[in-house]
Structures are given as C-alpha cells and as structure tokens.
Design a protein around this motif. Sequence first.
Motif: not given
Length: 99
Positions: A9-15, A31-38
Amino acid sequence: MAKLEKQSDKKGMYLFWCPGCKCAHYIATAKNDCGFPVWNWNGDNENPTVIPSIKVTYPTPEKMNICHSFIRNGKIEYLSDCTHELAGKTVDMIDIDDI
C-alpha cells in the motif's frame, strides 16, 4: 525467504524485523508520501544492503530509545549509540515469515 518485505500500500516502502527493538522498522527505497528519507538498496530481499545507516528513535515512558544500524549483506550491524542490548553487535537478519 525475504528479509525485507514490500508494503503493497506504500510506494517503495519495505519493512524488516529488528531483533534489538523487537519490532519492525521501515525504510523507503523511492520517493514517498510518508515523509521518510530514501535509502539506496541493492534490490536483494535475501541478502540486502541498505545505505546510508538507519536511525530510529522512539520514546517510552522510561527513556528515548535509539536504534542505529547498517544493513550489509543480510546482516544488521548495530552501532554503539543504540540503547538496546545489541549495541555494537552484528546479527543475521530474520526472515519476515519467521516472525
């Protein structure tokens, strides 16, 4: 088995599972909408390398917790500023499916 799990559900996000904090931490590889650095990632879910270091801070009633690490070739290298028992140690990453 994968050490990093893509969040659909989140572009480029991994856990990944952090055995020091005993919880999941997130990284963004785009680049994401969560405010995380890349972070840069080698694209390998089994033996990931992620740069630069990952620093997570979170408060508890007792203290401010710090988890600061590098992920290199499927291992988590915890730096000495971590506030958990794995500070200064290197451990194998855990398969997400094994949690």
